[in-house]
Scaffold this active site. Structure first.
Site, PDB file in Angstrom:
ATOM      1  N   ARG A 403       0.719  -1.179  -0.138  1.00  0.00           N
ATOM      2  CA  ARG A 403      -0.006   0.075  -0.160  1.00  0.00           C
ATOM      3  C   ARG A 403       0.749   1.460  -0.057  1.00  0.00           C
ATOM      4  NH1 ARG A 403      -3.543  -0.818   4.098  1.00  0.00           N
ATOM      5  NH2 ARG A 403      -4.908  -2.008   2.803  1.00  0.00           N
ATOM      6  N   HIS A 433       4.520 -10.815   1.547  1.00  0.00           N
ATOM      7  CA  HIS A 433       5.017 -10.084   2.579  1.00  0.00           C
ATOM      8  C   HIS A 433       6.133 -10.563   3.139  1.00  0.00           C
ATOM      9  CE1 HIS A 433       4.678  -7.920   6.745  1.00  0.00           C
ATOM     10  NE2 HIS A 433       4.457  -6.857   5.782  1.00  0.00           N
ATOM     11  N   TYR A 466      13.776   2.156  11.879  1.00  0.00           N
ATOM     12  CA  TYR A 466      12.753   0.842  12.418  1.00  0.00           C
ATOM     13  C   TYR A 466      13.747  -0.142  13.186  1.00  0.00           C
ATOM     14  CZ  TYR A 466       8.894   2.119   9.386  1.00  0.00           C
ATOM     15  OH  TYR A 466       7.759   2.790   8.642  1.00  0.00           O
TER      16      TYR A 466
END
Length: 707
Positions: A403, A433, A466
């Site tokens: 997305r 993913h 991250y």
């Protein structure tokens, strides 16, 4: 499960997913109020909370609006209709926006005291006004295109995120004229004023101050500002014949999606507001009025100014010592022993180096790479292109359904194909993913495979902010499983006889449930039992119910869930042994780590530890290709358990505890302060070196350090 637990209704057993997400974004916003952070970092958190909220409306609220409009009466897992959820979201989102505006006013004043000013027109000096008039005429006016709104000039299309001004103008006795001005996204939201001090003014203030240049001969009777958010989700139809062509068309359609949220400046005249609402077709949109700055996400532009004293001290990730020990030879280092790298404390450059070496090594015959998000500037793509151009067999599984990265991934796929890479687009109904790389190398007439398994994306920008894990191995079992994973995505070949990996969409939820069942059995047999799990979101109802069962069987459960958590902890008779915390700080906690005590008291070398690409959500279990990998190497096992997991559990400076009422309470450190981000920034991290680096021992972490 006892009778009292079974009697609890759905709304008592689970938190609403959407409201839980809003609670997460409020924790992000709370970091903007954290006086322990430098001012510009606080402003960054405020901006992030705005970006998050925009995307929430684009996707989650848009989906609920679609259900409402179509009359779909499906209930959420906690028993709410779409309309009930939208009403609750509107109330919580409005409260969040009010808090954002209040924090902006405080930060604006605090920044001004530190010499960084955001000025209004009436605060400018004469010299600044003179410069701004010239700047507007030469640099801004040529880019602007006002449009009259009348029968011959219908209301124009306003793109997603579009920020616009509307004007009610008069010229003598002639009929009034309504003008619309869309502010081009190519213009910065804030304009730097000349001078030694850092002073800015918002673009809308500049335009309003120079209406005489934009509309000469007109008098202003009224004006307003507005911004809209459109439905930006892309749903793939099962009968899509060409995925690439479908997404190219869908991206164009996204720009014209239904208006979901329409935000007006509070001083917008009623007639102009009505005109805009009709013009954009906002009959079903959530319409709000804002007394402050519209488009909180745009405040991120101010964060980029050169004021290092108002930001976190710069941090340079370490390059893994294991690779340095082997003179930069990634393959020799991996061949010697499995090792794990802890991002962002250790550089993502090691992953790039792994693929660059593969591209340049004449003994490497093939590379297989999964790409979910790769960023706009990607050394990973460069390495794959170089490998293909060097004549190696290169396969890239590019996920078009990532997305907001769909368009970028199409561009990368095109570049890779031009270089000779075999590009695979995965599945129509599933997202790929998993984050896996394979390098196949000929060594003494034998093919050896080197694998990288990541918990995060192959994205150089997010890898700096991250926290994720990169696991490198030359295990033949892992290689055989990774090959089956790639064959699933490239040729629909169902993986049979997996030796290490557990995959979704078939098997991952069942494996998690089995592992929880083992802990339940151990607890009932009087053996030590515990579950420690770290993830981004916990939504799956079946897994949550199994955790409730484990809790009431006596299993001690510690969950570190950064974002959405639908599980309700600490409820007697249902979840009395479950504790949930969320960590929000300088870095975004992203790694997925699952620990099961396996009959021993944690932490223990016999515990079962897994890393994964998957959160515990229905989409990860049912609609995505994901992996879960057991950590068997003793050194890596100890590093993940005794360092990463315990550091997360004992953090008390950036942690919020979830209560049974759904509220989050920030932990108070007490006498023993522990900040897990600071710990890994200032102490040797994993580096594949075990417990020491450059003669400096890693401080031993203990659960008793918890504040």
């Amino acid at each position: 499960m006892n009778a009292a637990s079974r009697a609890l209704s759905a709304d008592r057993r689970l938190f609403n997913r959407e409201l839980s997400w809003l609670a997460f974004n409020r924790r992000v916003l709370e970091e903007a109020t954290n006086s322990a952070h430098p001012l510009l970092e606080r402003l960054r958190f405020l901006s992030i909370s705005g970006t998050n909220l925009d995307e929430f409306f684009m996707v989650r609220v848009a989906g609920l609006k679609g259900q409402q409009i179509q009359g779909i009466d499906n209930l959420s897992a906690d028993g709410m209709t779409a309309t009930q959820q939208l009403d609750a979201i509107a109330e919580q989102a409005d409260s969040l926006v009010v808090a954002q505006q209040a924090e902006w006013l405080m930060l604006r004043e605090a920044l001004a005291e530190q010499g960084l000013q955001v000025l209004a027109q009436d605060q400018l000096s004469d010299a600044q006004k003179q410069w701004l008039s010239s700047h507007f005429r030469e640099q801004i006016l040529p880019v602007l295109t006002p449009q009259a709104i009348d029968p011959s000039h219908p209301f124009p299309f306003i793109p997603n995120g579009g920020f616009s001004l509307a004007f009610d103008l008069r010229r003598g006795s002639k009929d009034p004229v309504v003008e619309l001005l869309m502010i081009p996204p190519t213009l910065p939201r804030f304009i730097r004023l000349p001078g030694k001090t850092l002073a800015f003014i918002a673009i809308e203030a500049v335009i309003r101050a120079h209406l005489d240049q934009l509309f000469p001969g007109f008098e202003l009777a009224g004006s307003g500002a507005f911004r809209l958010i459109r439905d930006s989700d892309i749903e793939v139809e099962e009968d899509a014949e060409d995925l690439v062509r479908y997404f190219r068309s869908a991206i164009k359609r996204r720009r014209r999606g239904r208006v979901i949220r329409l935000e007006f400046a509070v001083d917008t005249p009623a007639d102009l507001e009505a005109m805009v609402r009709e013009g954009v077709g906002a009959d079903s949109a959530l319409v709000v009025e804002s007394a402050g700055f519209i488009g909180i996400a745009d405040l991120g532009q101010l964060v980029e100014v050169e004021r290092p004293d108002l930001k976190f001290p710069p941090y340079t990730p370490r390059f893994p010592e294991r690779i340095i020990e082997y003179d930069g030879d990634c393959f020799a280092a991996i061949r010697s022993k499995d090792f794990i790298v802890h991002h962002p404390y250790e550089s993502f450059e090691v992953v790039v180096a792994f693929l660059r070496q593969a591209a340049e090594d004449p003994d490497v015959v093939a590379i297989k790479q999964m790409l979910y998000r790769a960023g706009k500037q990607s050394a990973i793509i460069d390495a794959l292109v170089a490998a293909a151009e060097a004549g190696k067999s290169v396969t890239a599984v590019v996920e078009l359904k990532a997305r907001f990265d769909e368009e970028q991934n199409l561009l990368w796929a095109s570049r890779l194909e031009r270089a000779g890479v075999q590009v695979i687009y995965g599945f129509v109904e599933w997202k790929t993913h998993a984050k896996v790389s394979m390098v196949i190398r000929r060594e003494a007439n034998v093919m050896r495979t080197y694998c990288h398994f990541g918990t995060g994306n192959y994205h150089p920008t997010t890898a700096r902010i991250y926290t994720d894990l990169s696991y490198f191995t030359a295990s033949r079992r892992a290689a055989r499983d990774a090959a089956k994973l790639f064959n699933l995505t490239t040729g629909y070949v169902q993986p049979k006889g997996l030796e290490l990996l557990t995959l979704s969409p078939k098997g991952l939820r069942d494996k998690i449930m089995q592992l929880i069942d083992t802990e339940i059995a151990n607890a009932r047999d009087g053996k030590p039992s515990a579950i420690w799990a770290k993830m981004n979101s916990l939504v799956d109802q079946r897994v949550i119910e199994k955790l409730y069962e484990a809790s009431e069987a006596g299993v001690s459960i510690e969950l570190i869930v950064r974002g959405v958590c639908c599980l309700r902890p600490g409820v007697p008779g249902m979840s009395s042994n479950i504790r949930v915390k969320s960590i929000v700080g300088r870095f975004l906690e992203h790694a997925r780590i699952f620990v099961f005590a396996n009959g021993e008291r944690l932490p223990h070398r016999k515990a079962r530890i897994y890393i994964s690409s998957a959160d515990w959500m229905p989409r990860n279990f049912d609609r995505r290709v994901e992996y879960m990998l057991p950590i068997e190497n003793p050194t890596v096992h100890a590093q993940v358990l005794d360092q990463v997991m315990i550091a997360n559990l004992i953090d008390n400076e950036q942690s919020w505890v979830l209560g049974p009422d759904g509220g989050y309470t920030r932990l108070k450190p007490g006498k023993r302060h522990f900040n897990l981000h600071r710990y890994f920034m200032t102490n040797p991290s994993l580096s594949g070196r075990g417990q020491a680096l450059a003669g400096k021992a890693v401080p031993k972490l203990r659960l008793t350090q918890r504040g």
